[in-house]
Scaffold this active site. Structure first.
Site, PDB file in Angstrom:
ATOM      1  N   ALA A  98       0.842  -1.201   0.000  1.00 46.81           N
ATOM      2  CA  ALA A  98       0.000   0.000   0.000  1.00 46.81           C
ATOM      3  C   ALA A  98       0.876   1.250   0.000  1.00 46.81           C
ATOM      4  O   ALA A  98       0.621   2.203  -0.746  1.00 46.81           O
ATOM      5  CB  ALA A  98      -0.939  -0.005   1.200  1.00 46.81           C
ATOM      6  N   ASP A  99       1.904   1.264   0.819  1.00 44.94           N
ATOM      7  CA  ASP A  99       2.827   2.393   0.869  1.00 44.94           C
ATOM      8  C   ASP A  99       3.546   2.588  -0.463  1.00 44.94           C
ATOM      9  O   ASP A  99       3.524   3.674  -1.055  1.00 44.94           O
ATOM     10  CB  ASP A  99       3.873   2.164   1.969  1.00 44.94           C
ATOM     11  N   LEU A 100       4.213   1.548  -0.918  1.00 45.19           N
ATOM     12  CA  LEU A 100       4.999   1.657  -2.147  1.00 45.19           C
ATOM     13  C   LEU A 100       4.105   1.873  -3.362  1.00 45.19           C
ATOM     14  O   LEU A 100       4.440   2.640  -4.273  1.00 45.19           O
ATOM     15  CB  LEU A 100       5.861   0.408  -2.338  1.00 45.19           C
TER      16      LEU A 100
END
Length: 408
Positions: free
Chosen positions: A186-188
């Site tokens: 989700a972050d990347l």
């Protein structure tokens, strides 16, 4: 020029360096931790002048409190996400520093922030404010759950986004406890989507057009990446479940235990299934009524794996990889990161491990950009900056008196 070569002192600032795809684009980086820094690092790799705006005395959260600090105060987590950037220390709550930031914004093409919704407006660095300063500004926001909606003010953590979007419900072994994806997808992924949006906005703006506002979130990223899972749900009406290493659209397409480990196989069409059966010396399986086509093999996946395992248990992983590849069946071993980063010949051949010289840490390895642009290749021109290392230089560029010391 390789990314490793471009990071050496002899090549930094070398006029012979290939032109970057984003040369001439200035980015103000108001982000920290992962999603935003990952996005701005990609822009920097492509040649943009990325100026990281940091709080005096502390800077990015990952500098001192995340991961593995070795020699200096900056952690390896920070060093892995902040190359090709310059650091300027500005306290945006102070009027003088805020005016300095506005002066920088007037020279910028892009601003990226990943504050919680509402924080940028409270600091007076929101899109409407900066658009009045510079109508050509492209303003990108990354948040946990988006700027609107019932979850907008939830904390933006990869783990929480994976949990609330279904990702953890389909990760891990069947019937096991919920497991997050090993990579912070989700972050990347939010960083990737943000970068794509910025590039689209740069093209849309052209030479003379106005800028625009764009946003994405960890939550929407995780939902958007759930392509097969949403397809399965809408096709069957049943919520997808964890399948271990198996694929929910084809079988066999997963890891199978061997004599000494595991091998991954991708027999995801009828030709490959026949080739697999021939390679195993089990041609009779082609005619097994349970496995006549992909839909049936998916329906009987548990039985299929149980049938395959005794064959694979007879040989080593390396033997199976060699045998299956020779038979035209996609296959590969499961490796750990020590094997991948230190030993893998393809990683070396493709130049996926680069390095830079850091003023405190010395020469450090780093993952290279996977983007291959022939005419304007990504490069590593600068090591991650020390906190406030470029404050004097950057403020001098915009003719702002710069009396405060770096990082103070």
């Amino acid at each position: 020029m390789t990314q490793t070569e471009s990071s050496s002192p002899a090549n930094q600032g070398n006029p012979a360096r290939p032109k970057g795809a984003l040369d001439g684009i200035r980015v103000l980086d108001l982000t920290q931790v992962m999603s935003g820094p990952f996005s701005t690092m990609m822009l920097g790799d492509l040649g943009a002048d990325v100026i990281k705006i940091e709080q005096p005395g502390s800077g990015d959260q990952t500098r001192k409190s995340w991961g593995y600090a070795v020699k200096g105060e900056d952690s390896r987590a920070f060093l892995s996400l902040n190359r090709n950037k310059r650091s300027v220390c500005l306290d945006l709550k102070k009027a003088e520093d805020l005016q300095d930031f506005y002066a920088l914004a007037a020279t910028a093409d892009v601003v990226v922030e990943n504050f919680r919704p509402g924080v940028a407006k409270r600091l007076a660095v929101d899109y409407d404010t900066l658009n009045a300063v510079n109508p050509r500004i492209i303003y990108a926001s990354i948040s946990g759950f988006g700027q609107t909606g019932p979850y907008a003010n939830y904390p933006g953590y990869d783990l929480i986004a994976q949990a609330m979007t279904g990702v953890m419900s389909i990760t891990g072994e069947p019937g096991g406890a919920p497991v997050k994806c090993g990579l912070p997808v989700a972050d990347l992924g939010a960083g990737l989507f943000c970068t794509i949006g910025i590039l689209g906005a740069v093209i849309a703006r052209g030479q003379d057009g106005p800028g625009q506002y764009l946003e994405t979130s960890l939550f929407e990223t995780a939902v958007a990446l759930s392509v097969w899972e949403s397809t399965e749900y809408w096709a069957t009406g049943e919520a997808p479940v964890a399948l271990g290493s198996a694929n929910r659209m084809s079988a066999p397409y997963q890891a199978i235990a061997t004599k000494d480990g595991y091998v991954t196989i991708g027999a995801n069409n009828e030709k490959l299934w026949r080739n697999l059966c021939q390679a195993m010396d089990a041609v009779h399986l082609v005619h097994d009524e349970r496995f006549l086509n992909n839909n049936l093999r998916m329906k009987h996946r548990t039985e299929l794996v149980a049938v395959l395992e005794p064959y694979f248990a007879q040989r080593s992983t390396d033997d199976w990889v060699e045998l299956l590849l020779a038979a035209g069946v996609p296959a590969g071993p499961i490796r750990n990161y020590a094997q991948v980063l230190d030993e893998d010949p393809h990683v070396k051949a493709r130049g996926m491990v680069a390095s830079f010289d850091h003023p405190v840490e010395g020469r450090l390895p780093v993952l290279a950009s996977p983007i291959r642009l022939q005419g304007t290749p990504p490069t590593i021109r600068k090591a991650p900056p020390l906190l406030g290392a470029d404050t004097e230089e950057i403020l001098a560029e915009i003719r702002v008196p710069a009396s405060r010391s770096a990082g103070s």
